[in-house]
Motif scaffolding. Structure first.
Motif, PDB file in Angstrom:
ATOM      1  N   ARG B  57      12.987  -0.002 -13.226  1.00  0.00           N
ATOM      2  CA  ARG B  57      12.241   1.222 -12.916  1.00  0.00           C
ATOM      3  C   ARG B  57      12.620   1.635 -11.499  1.00  0.00           C
ATOM      4  O   ARG B  57      12.017   1.181 -10.531  1.00  0.00           O
ATOM      5  CB  ARG B  57      10.744   0.982 -13.114  1.00  0.00           C
ATOM      6  CG  ARG B  57      10.431   0.865 -14.620  1.00  0.00           C
ATOM      7  CD  ARG B  57       9.137   0.185 -14.956  1.00  0.00           C
ATOM      8  NE  ARG B  57       8.903   0.198 -16.413  1.00  0.00           N
ATOM      9  CZ  ARG B  57       9.225  -0.795 -17.247  1.00  0.00           C
ATOM     10  NH1 ARG B  57       9.809  -1.888 -16.790  1.00  0.00           N
ATOM     11  NH2 ARG B  57       8.991  -0.710 -18.546  1.00  0.00           N
ATOM     12  N   ASP B  61       8.819   7.531 -11.631  1.00  0.00           N
ATOM     13  CA  ASP B  61       8.743   8.280 -12.889  1.00  0.00           C
ATOM     14  C   ASP B  61      10.059   8.251 -13.664  1.00  0.00           C
ATOM     15  O   ASP B  61      10.450   9.221 -14.291  1.00  0.00           O
ATOM     16  CB  ASP B  61       8.299   9.724 -12.637  1.00  0.00           C
ATOM     17  CG  ASP B  61       9.312  10.476 -11.791  1.00  0.00           C
ATOM     18  OD1 ASP B  61      10.227   9.820 -11.240  1.00  0.00           O
ATOM     19  OD2 ASP B  61       9.185  11.707 -11.677  1.00  0.00           O
ATOM     20  N   SER B  62      10.741   7.127 -13.596  1.00  0.00           N
ATOM     21  CA  SER B  62      11.941   6.995 -14.419  1.00  0.00           C
ATOM     22  C   SER B  62      12.090   5.546 -14.853  1.00  0.00           C
ATOM     23  O   SER B  62      11.531   4.638 -14.239  1.00  0.00           O
ATOM     24  CB  SER B  62      13.185   7.444 -13.648  1.00  0.00           C
ATOM     25  OG  SER B  62      13.582   6.428 -12.750  1.00  0.00           O
ATOM     26  N   LYS B 115      14.029  10.057 -17.406  1.00  0.00           N
ATOM     27  CA  LYS B 115      13.033  10.631 -16.508  1.00  0.00           C
ATOM     28  C   LYS B 115      11.769  10.840 -17.333  1.00  0.00           C
ATOM     29  O   LYS B 115      11.826  11.310 -18.465  1.00  0.00           O
ATOM     30  CB  LYS B 115      13.583  11.971 -16.007  1.00  0.00           C
ATOM     31  CG  LYS B 115      12.612  12.828 -15.263  1.00  0.00           C
ATOM     32  CD  LYS B 115      12.601  12.463 -13.790  1.00  0.00           C
ATOM     33  CE  LYS B 115      11.465  13.168 -13.057  1.00  0.00           C
ATOM     34  NZ  LYS B 115      11.587  14.605 -13.030  1.00  0.00           N
ATOM     35  N   VAL B 116      10.626  10.464 -16.769  1.00  0.00           N
ATOM     36  CA  VAL B 116       9.395  10.529 -17.554  1.00  0.00           C
ATOM     37  C   VAL B 116       8.763  11.910 -17.509  1.00  0.00           C
ATOM     38  O   VAL B 116       8.508  12.463 -16.444  1.00  0.00           O
ATOM     39  CB  VAL B 116       8.392   9.468 -17.059  1.00  0.00           C
ATOM     40  CG1 VAL B 116       7.079   9.597 -17.815  1.00  0.00           C
ATOM     41  CG2 VAL B 116       8.987   8.081 -17.242  1.00  0.00           C
ATOM     42  N   PRO B 118       5.467  13.560 -18.294  1.00  0.00           N
ATOM     43  CA  PRO B 118       4.102  13.073 -18.563  1.00  0.00           C
ATOM     44  C   PRO B 118       3.501  13.675 -19.839  1.00  0.00           C
ATOM     45  O   PRO B 118       2.623  13.075 -20.447  1.00  0.00           O
ATOM     46  CB  PRO B 118       3.311  13.492 -17.332  1.00  0.00           C
ATOM     47  CG  PRO B 118       4.207  14.343 -16.502  1.00  0.00           C
ATOM     48  CD  PRO B 118       5.604  14.221 -17.000  1.00  0.00           C
ATOM     49  N   PRO B 124       7.238   8.501 -21.617  1.00  0.00           N
ATOM     50  CA  PRO B 124       6.139   7.657 -21.105  1.00  0.00           C
ATOM     51  C   PRO B 124       6.039   6.336 -21.866  1.00  0.00           C
ATOM     52  O   PRO B 124       5.720   5.298 -21.294  1.00  0.00           O
ATOM     53  CB  PRO B 124       4.877   8.497 -21.352  1.00  0.00           C
ATOM     54  CG  PRO B 124       5.341   9.870 -21.613  1.00  0.00           C
ATOM     55  CD  PRO B 124       6.732   9.782 -22.150  1.00  0.00           C
ATOM     56  N   ASP B 194      12.875  10.592  -4.698  1.00  0.00           N
ATOM     57  CA  ASP B 194      13.063  10.982  -6.095  1.00  0.00           C
ATOM     58  C   ASP B 194      14.515  10.893  -6.550  1.00  0.00           C
ATOM     59  O   ASP B 194      14.812  11.184  -7.705  1.00  0.00           O
ATOM     60  CB  ASP B 194      12.565  12.420  -6.305  1.00  0.00           C
ATOM     61  CG  ASP B 194      11.108  12.550  -5.937  1.00  0.00           C
ATOM     62  OD1 ASP B 194      10.315  11.792  -6.503  1.00  0.00           O
ATOM     63  OD2 ASP B 194      10.774  13.388  -5.074  1.00  0.00           O
TER      64      ASP B 194
END
Ligand code: FES
Lengths: 373, 371
Positions: B57, B61-62, B115-116, B118, B124, B194
């Motif tokens: 991770r 958010d990835s 890439k997440v 949401p 997710p 990021d």
């Protein structure tokens, strides 16, 4: 003629088929079934995927065990064990796995191995032929005499009063026995509707594509069970051959018995083409229930019958995973009670007795018994 | 156990035996796969299965997966994508991702960075659940987004956010093959944190002189450039951008911005791009819009709101059908993309690569079906 009729008791009366519902009642009834369906569909997921994968895993082990034991089939305990394991494997493969996957019950998983379009079973009937005769014809036109070929006794039995009597039907019990014994071959050629060729309604040329399908599938099945595996057993070949034949026979008898219980018991209704024309979705539901019958039994019997012990629920929701029919049946039964719709259910033995009674009764000319309608 | 089994099943002799017509005849109608997978879950003669060997991770958010595909996988060209399928709550879901590793990676594994989103379903889930040992499915590599041969003398790479993955693969492939031309890499992200491949990029920058890296941050002022893409950014990155071949991947606004500048310069033919449209989450309306594409027959019609089966027939096609009331499965075809509505239940289905019953499904907007 009339004297014979008078002396026979009215055995064919249908005691459970009560008064017909009004169109409004039928629609309301259908709406409740739709709601029930939506609830179950929304709940489909991991539990169902795990269930079918687990069954497949067990079936594969049974199959390998059966083949391995029959390899040593000259040794009596191995022969008995091999036949038992392979019979169970074939029964589960056909009933709880093949029949149900090919109905699209597990299509929601999007896994190609469990998709109706891709699946094929350990049976001589070609998957495409099955999708046509069973999923389409039988499930759409269930018990409509003249449209549902199953209701015409697969073309080789007299299973409905609508079917005119002919001296050949004196052999009805014999035909029934033969069809049960060779059931996989019977269904494999059901698509031919050979009886129509004899009657001149179809020509041999019409059978070509169906015959090609039959040849493709049946040859492979026969090669596997009756040539290759016996050959692999070397000097034990006759044992393997016999074991495979017995396993196929066991499956044939079991599968046909389960299916006989579903639509042939005496109080199950038969419909005419005229009365089912322009049927609504709710009326279709209504007919499925009146034209099907359940039998009671243990959890194992449910599984081995592919949950066709709940034939009624299967006919209402043919594409919902079958092991869920048991839980669904509670609600269906309650709805039937509420609306006064007959719900045919009995033990497997009683249902079979009822079927065989009908087989014998219909083998005789109509004047020997009283018509039910 | 499973590793030994895999050695065994992937040996040349075993493959010969397992793929033989004799093995097929013994295992008819189910096929060999169904039994071999009992000892080797990666085995398949039809499906590219892959084992997840590593999960990292890199940012909050990835999630980065390393996959070891079975021998059916033919490899990829840097920039191409694969379709990854995972099973979530019993249902197989498929999404497109570009490998980020060099196409010449020696062990044949592929690295996917996800890439997440949401609001999404698959990303997710992967962030929360991906772990080594998991078996997934991938497709063969697809797409026209790759550097042509012979390589151009000057290459400009532009990416934004998770659009970095195909571009990263290009960068890694070029460096590994000792490419001697000029490479400029302009990357956009919110902030330094990021940048998914921050560490790897810094290493490349240090190691290779011919490679220039420009970091643009839209929400921080410690980058080489600040704010969104503009012509000034382009010039700052590479004065001679007009002579380079440019490869672009990123979110819509960035793509539109770059496209506009290249059009104004009259050099659109030097711009290559990969577009990752987020899965459409169309809401059903009563109005029939969009185009219905019958992929296999190469026919397109304006969606008129009827079921797909009816529209196919109106277009002169003759697909199989039976009951026409949604129970027999004869009319099932694969939907490649788009959203459909079940006309009986009103249910909406936006998934790609799924089988649908065409007799009870109507398109909502653009739909492509393999019929
Ligand atoms: S035609 Fe029978 S399900 Fe569509």
């Amino acid at each position: 003629m009339s004297t014979a009729t008078a002396t026979k008791p009215a055995v064919a009366a249908a005691p459970t088929s009560g008064k017909k519902l009004t169109p409004e009642q039928i629609e309301a009834f259908g709406k409740e079934l739709d709601d029930l369906r939506a609830r179950i569909v929304a709940d489909l997921g991991e539990k169902d995927a795990d269930y079918i994968r687990d069954i497949v895993a067990k079936q594969k082990k049974l199959e390998l065990t059966g083949r391995a034991l029959l390899w040593a089939g000259w040794f009596p305990p191995a022969f008995v064990g091999g036949v038992a394991a392979l019979s169970l494997s074939k029964i589960i493969d056909n009933m709880e796995i093949g029949h149900n996957i090919m109905h699209g019950q597990y299509d929601f998983m999007n896994d190609p191995a469990y998709t109706s379009k891709n699946f094929d079973w350990d049976n001589t009937i070609h998957a495409d032929s099955w999708l046509y005769t069973h999923n389409y014809i039988h499930h759409t036109f269930t018990n409509i005499y003249g449209k549902d070929h199953d209701a015409e006794g697969y073309g080789v039995m007299r299973m409905s009063e609508e079917q005119p009597w002919h001296p050949i039907w004196l052999l009805n019990p014999v035909f029934c026995g033969l069809l049960q014994t060779f059931f996989q071959w019977g269904t494999a050629i059901q698509e031919f509707e050979t009886e129509k060729v004899f009657k001149g309604e179809r020509t041999l040329a019409d059978l070509k594509p169906a015959f090609a399908r039959f040849k493709e599938k049946a040859l492979k099945q026969a090669l596997k069970d009756y040539v290759l595996f016996p050959a692999l057993s070397g000097p034990g070949a006759p044992f393997t051959f016999a074991g495979n034949a017995l396993a196929n026979l066991t499956r044939n008898l079991w599968a046909s018995s389960v299916i006989w219980c579903g639509h042939f018991p005496e109080d199950v209704e038969i419909f005419t083409v005229a009365e089912t024309e322009d049927e609504s979705h709710a009326e279709w539901y209504y007919r499925q229930i009146r034209g099907s019958a359940n039998f009671t039994g243990s959890k194992t019997v449910d599984m081995l019958s592919g949950n066709l012990s709940h034939q009624i629920e299967h006919h209402l929701f043919p594409d919902i995973p079958a092991y869920r029919y048991k839980e669904i049946s509670v609600e269906v039964k309650a709805l039937c009670e509420k609306y006064g719709v007959p719900y045919h259910q009995d033990t497997m033995v009683n249902q079979l007795l009822s079927v065989y009674k009908k087989v014998y009764k219909l083998s005789l000319p109509d004047s020997f018994w009283t018509k039910s309608k | 156990m499973s590793l030994i089994a895999q050695r065994l099943t992937s040996s040349a002799l075993a493959r010969r035996v397992l793929n033989s017509s004799f093995a097929a005849a013994l295992t008819t109608p189910h096929g060999v796969d169904r039994y071999v997978e009992m000892i080797d879950p990666l085995w398949s003669s039809t499906e590219i299965r892959a084992e997840v060997t590593e999960v990292e991770r890199k940012t909050a958010d990835s999630v980065t997966l390393t996959l070891r595909p079975n021998s059916l996988f033919n490899g990829f060209k840097a920039g191409q994508f694969v379709k990854l399928s995972v099973e979530i709550d019993g249902i197989r879901r498929t999404r497109c991702y570009s490998p980020a590793n060099s196409q010449f990676r020696r062990d044949g594994q592929i690295e996917l960075t996800i890439k997440v989103d949401p609001n999404g379903l698959v990303s997710p889930w992967l962030l929360a659940n991906a772990k080594p040992g998991m078996i997934v499915q991938v497709s063969q590599a697809q797409g026209e987004f790759f550097i042509p041969l012979p390589h151009p003398r000057s290459i400009l790479l532009i990416s934004g956010g998770s659009g970095i993955t195909p571009v990263m693969s290009m960068l890694r492939t070029l460096t590994e093959r000792a490419y001697i031309g000029k490479v400029t890499f302009l990357h956009y992200s919110f902030t330094e944190d990021d940048v998914i491949y921050r560490k790897e990029i810094a290493e490349i920058e240090e190691k290779y002189e011919g490679i220039r890296i420009i970091r643009a941050y839209t929400n921080a002022d410690n980058g080489d450039l600040q704010g969104f893409f503009s012509r000034e950014h382009l010039v700052a990155a590479d004065k001679h951008f007009a002579e380079a071949e440019t490869f672009l991947c990123g979110p819509m606004p960035l793509m539109d911005g770059v496209r506009a500048v290249f059009e104004a310069e009259g050099i659109s033919d030097r711009l290559h791009l990969e577009q990752f449209a987020a899965p459409t989450r169309t809401v059903a309306t009563d109005e029939a819009t969009g185009t219905l594409t019958f992929g296999a027959s190469e026919v397109e019609v304006e969606n008129n709101g009827q079921t797909i089966l009816e529209q196919a027939e109106a277009a002169g096609l003759t697909p199989d059908y039976g009951c026409r009331i949604g129970i027999c499965n004869t009319c099932v075809f694969k939907k490649d993309s788009g959203t459909t509505r079940n006309v009986l239940t009103g249910e909406i289905d936006s998934d790609e690569d799924v089988n649908i019953k065409t007799c009870i499904s109507a398109p909502c907007g653009d739909v492509s079906i393999a019929l």
